[in-house]
Design a protein around this motif. Structure first.
Motif, PDB file in Angstrom:
ATOM      1  N   PRO A 131       0.822  -1.215   0.000  1.00  0.00           N
ATOM      2  CA  PRO A 131       0.000   0.000   0.000  1.00  0.00           C
ATOM      3  C   PRO A 131       0.856   1.266   0.000  1.00  0.00           C
ATOM      4  O   PRO A 131       1.759   1.423   0.814  1.00  0.00           O
ATOM      5  CB  PRO A 131      -0.794  -0.105   1.308  1.00  0.00           C
ATOM      6  N   THR A 132       0.583   2.169  -0.946  1.00  0.00           N
ATOM      7  CA  THR A 132       1.356   3.411  -1.058  1.00  0.00           C
ATOM      8  C   THR A 132       0.467   4.494  -1.665  1.00  0.00           C
ATOM      9  O   THR A 132      -0.633   4.207  -2.128  1.00  0.00           O
ATOM     10  CB  THR A 132       2.632   3.182  -1.904  1.00  0.00           C
ATOM     11  N   LEU A 254       2.927  -5.923   6.311  1.00  0.00           N
ATOM     12  CA  LEU A 254       2.408  -5.115   5.198  1.00  0.00           C
ATOM     13  C   LEU A 254       3.507  -4.399   4.426  1.00  0.00           C
ATOM     14  O   LEU A 254       3.386  -4.188   3.220  1.00  0.00           O
ATOM     15  CB  LEU A 254       1.435  -4.050   5.736  1.00  0.00           C
ATOM     16  N   ASP A 283      -7.184   5.561   6.427  1.00  0.00           N
ATOM     17  CA  ASP A 283      -7.529   4.424   5.565  1.00  0.00           C
ATOM     18  C   ASP A 283      -6.534   3.272   5.689  1.00  0.00           C
ATOM     19  O   ASP A 283      -6.565   2.338   4.892  1.00  0.00           O
ATOM     20  CB  ASP A 283      -7.561   4.870   4.089  1.00  0.00           C
ATOM     21  N   ARG A 286       0.303   3.287   4.768  1.00  0.00           N
ATOM     22  CA  ARG A 286       0.855   3.518   3.427  1.00  0.00           C
ATOM     23  C   ARG A 286       2.368   3.630   3.560  1.00  0.00           C
ATOM     24  O   ARG A 286       2.861   4.253   4.515  1.00  0.00           O
ATOM     25  CB  ARG A 286       0.344   4.832   2.833  1.00  0.00           C
TER      26      ARG A 286
END
Ligand code: AMP
Ligand code: GLY
Length: 421
Positions: A131-132, A254, A283, A286
């Motif tokens: 995730p980024t 992650l 959310d 990241r």
């Protein structure tokens, strides 16, 4: 064992401080080092002055420390080392680990691209489901301008190449962004630029020891990138760091594990320290960036808390047999004392008075040099004053008490390390 340590900042003084406590070490050679590593030559283990038992519990200490001015390749031709530990990113990005014929703690040039090319790094994250922030890369100014004008979210501009911590800009939306973009794309590192969605959240540095296949996370650390109290002023290399109590298992799963797996799968196995700059957004997590080395000043905090023998861990990584890296339960805080004019034009050559020791802190040198027997400022970030404690309050109090005893002309530091969200 004979070990060569490459680098001369606060990070390397902290690594040297920890390495000399290893019972496996016969001699540590440092190039180029700083006044802090120079003062270690022939000294008893500095940690022995710390009251905390887990810092004391290490090794015999006092292994000889020697300095050499030559480059690491030349030194490796002249002498036989059992291990080379590389601190900074620049020699790794230039392929030092590939050229040395001895075990190296540090990634190959291809693995180091995870830091040295932000454009590679961002595409790599997408390929491996890491995730980024949303992003696009550009080498053409007109296309980059059109993209910035077209998106409906605020952006961050990043030079794709190495820029010594100065390659990330967070301009105000509108004209300031377009001007900043033009300026950045005229620099060598910013010839290719990554334009990224600007995220909000809590920032955390998570590093892991890697042996090419496995990764073992360290404690999470919070860096303080802005120059001034209240997270104001320009970004710097880091004005201070504190250890965090958070459980890191999920963050590692992650951010670090998929990267180590992905690099291996792409034929670039990663050996050394993989650093993930994380943003914990509403959310979810990241990854802002990867670095291919220990963070600075995060390392000053981590070395104060590492219980395992650093030399043993680095050797295990270099041999592809990493099994354990244990950290203590206490807390550490590092306050950076910077020179007048940092980060733009730091003044050098001022005499440093280190004052009286405090048994629950360690002063790691960064931009310092020894001239005859005087310690002089020689860079922007001068000292990383690191306090230890069973809790963060105590660690911070010990660090700031020590800071109060140190003097040099123009010294400045943040007074709110560990206090911002
Ligand atoms: P980096 O060198 O990529 O870590 O960027 C330096 C600093 O810029 C980070 O520590 C953040 O504070 C900030 N930054 C980088 N990327 C973003 C982003 N996408 N959103 C908000 N802040 C960012
Ligand atoms: N302290 C941030 C870094 O080492 O990149």
């Amino acid at each position: 064992m004979k070990v060569l340590l490459v680098g001369g900042g606060g990070r390397e003084h902290a690594l040297a401080w920890k390495l000399v406590s290893s019972p496996l070490l016969d001699e540590l050679v440092v190039t180029p080092g700083n006044a802090g590593t120079r003062l270690m030559a022939g000294q008893p283990l500095p940690a022995a002055r710390c009251r905390l038992a887990r810092v004391l519990a290490l090794g015999r200490g006092g292994a000889p420390v020697r300095h050499e001015a030559g480059g690491p390749e030349e030194l490796c031709r002249r002498e036989r080392f059992d291990l080379v530990v590389v601190g900074p990113e620049a020699p790794l990005a230039a392929g030092l680990a590939d050229r040395l014929e001895v075990p190296v703690f540090g990634p190959s040039q291809r693995a180091a691209e995870i830091e040295s090319s932000k454009s590679f790094s961002k595409d790599f994250m997408l390929r491996h489901g890491i995730p980024t922030a949303r992003h696009r890369s550009f080498t053409d100014l007109e296309q980059a301008r059109a993209h910035v004008t077209g998106v409906d979210y605020p952006v961050v501009l990043k030079a794709s190449g190495l820029a010594a911590g100065k390659g990330v800009l967070l301009p105000e939306p509108g004209r300031a962004t377009l001007e900043a973009l033009q300026g950045l794309m005229q620099t060598e590192a910013g010839h290719e630029v990554v334009i990224e969605e600007r995220l909000e959240g809590r920032e955390v540095s998570l590093m892991g020891f890697c042996d090419g296949e496995r990764v073992l996370p360290m404690r999470a650390v919070r860096d303080h990138k802005r120059l001034l109290d209240g997270d104001r002023g320009p970004n710097t290399g880091g004005m201070g760091a504190v250890s965090l109590e958070d459980e890191v298992g999920e963050w590692c799963a992650l951010a670090l594990e998929p990267a180590v797996r992905g690099l291996k799968a792409e034929g670039r196995p990663f050996v050394g320290v993989l650093y993930a700059g994380l943003m914990l957004t509403p959310d979810g997590l990241r990854v802002l960036e990867y670095n291919c080395r220990f963070g600075d000043p995060e390392t000053q905090v981590l070395m104060a808390l590492l219980e395992s023998d650093l030399l043993e861990v680095c050797l295990a990584c270099a041999r592809g047999r990493l099994e354990e890296a244990r950290f203590g339960p206490g807390q550490a805080a590092c306050v950076v004392m910077a020179a007048q004019g940092y980060p733009d034009t730091p003044r050098t050559g001022d005499a440093i008075d280190l004052g009286a020791d405090n048994p629950d802190s360690v002063v790691f040198h960064a931009g310092t040099k020894l001239v005859e027997d005087r310690i002089l400022t020689a860079g922007g970030r001068v000292l990383g004053v690191t306090g230890l404690g069973s809790g963060l309050e105590q660690a911070l109090a010990n660090a700031y008490r020590r800071v109060g005893a140190i003097h040099f002309e123009g010294a400045h530091y943040r007074s709110d390390i560990g206090r911002t969200a």
